[in-house]
Write a protein that holds these residues in place. Structure first.
Motif: not given
Length: 355
Positions: A155-163
């Motif tokens: 999955x992909x990060x949807x928000x934050x610095x690792x978005x």
């Protein structure tokens, strides 16, 4: 007075198949076969052993006698038959020869000997239910079962610095898997019937007679007659343990009575009871002067008198005797004695106890 004329004696044995052999001796033609015998009687609770000695018999007649045969001994002054002993042959003895005379001793026992009845005959079977657990082997059938497992997804990060960056995430998932058959231990409840052997207990209030009859019935001992001087009740519970004959003798003694054999029959008698049979003896009947014996440790204050008379077939244990002799007078009862014939003189020896 004993009339000592016309003696008739015979020894009879039968094999249970209708075959009977009788040895007669009445001093007449064809009935003058001499034999001797000793037939004791006693107030002890054991059968008496009687011996009959036969002389110069043919081989066929000697071989007739076998162990276990029913037999009896008769004697009377006159032709009327009077039985003085009866029982079963225990030994036929070996043939003896003194160079002139062949002799064969037949031994038989009166009544049934109960002294060897075991204590275990008084045991009773008792069953009881008992709960418990036991482990058993159980084979489980093969089957499918639902299994949870960890399933990774990207999955992909949807928000934050690792978005926008990708990462792996594990999620629980479920699947059906096959479980093979297997054997396992399993504890199960039980309710078993347990059998054990116990001695009978008589409750307080049971009479002496009931205890005696109970022990005799349970052990197979046949008592022909019970006459107790004192039939009290037991004051606390009693458990019957030990040899049955010893226990019966103990309770007979507690009841101030005596266990004995009268002929072939085991009886319990009251020594103080009125005598149903009385026999009068005077000096003309006595073969020798009466002699006195001191009491034993078991029978203190019970002196006995020994007398000898011509054979009196009516005399046996507990027969009442009226002594009318210048040497001894009074009422007595016969405690023990012996009928015998030595080839010359039929005699009865008696031990008398004062009533």
């Amino acid at each position: 007075m004993v009339v000592t004329k016309d003696p008739h004696m015979s020894f009879v044995a039968e094999d249970g198949k209708g075959n009977r052999q009788t040895v007669y001796n009445d001093e007449t033609y064809l009935h003058n076969y001499p034999f001797t015998f000793e037939a004791p009687f006693s107030n002890q609770p054991v059968p008496q052993t009687i011996t009959v000695t036969l002389f110069n018999m043919t081989k066929e007649h000697k071989n007739f006698y076998k162990k276990g045969m029913h037999c009896w001994l008769n004697f009377n002054w006159g032709k009327d038959v009077k039985k003085i002993a009866e029982g079963y042959i225990t030994s036929t003895g070996k043939l003896n020869n003194d160079g002139v005379t062949d002799s064969k001793v037949i031994t038989f026992s009166e009544g049934t000997n109960y002294s060897n009845v075991k204590a275990r005959s008084l045991k009773m079977k008792k069953t009881e239910k008992k709960s418990g657990h036991k482990t058993i082997k159980v084979t489980e059938k093969g089957h499918y079962k639902t299994q949870r497992y960890s399933k990774p997804t990207v999955e992909e990060y949807k928000r934050g610095p690792k978005k926008g960056q990708k990462h792996v995430v594990n999620h629980w998932a479920y699947r059906q898997v096959w479980v093979k058959p297997k054997t396992v231990n399993k504890s199960v409840k039980t309710r078993d019937t347990k059998t054990k052997y116990v001695n009978r207990t008589y409750r307080a209030g049971t009479s002496f007679r009931q205890v005696i009859e109970g022990i005799a019935s349970q052990s197979g001992i046949k008592i022909d007659r019970i006459d107790l001087q004192k039939n009290d009740s037991i004051k606390k519970p009693y458990t019957a343990k030990g040899k049955p004959l010893s226990l019966i003798k103990y309770w007979a003694k507690k009841a101030k009575s005596e266990m004995t054999y009268e002929g072939s029959k085991l009886v319990i008698v009251n020594p103080k009871a009125p005598r149903h049979t009385w026999y009068e003896i005077d000096d003309k009947d006595l073969i020798q002067v009466p002699s006195e014996s001191e009491s034993s440790e078991d029978n203190k204050n019970q002196d006995t008198w020994e007398i000898v008379t011509p054979l009196i077939p009516e005399i046996t244990t507990n027969t009442g005797i009226v002594m009318n002799s210048k040497y001894l007078k009074g009422k007595f009862y016969c405690k023990s004695g012996q009928h015998s014939f030595d080839g010359e003189s039929p005699q009865t020896q008696m031990s008398l106890v004062k009533v």
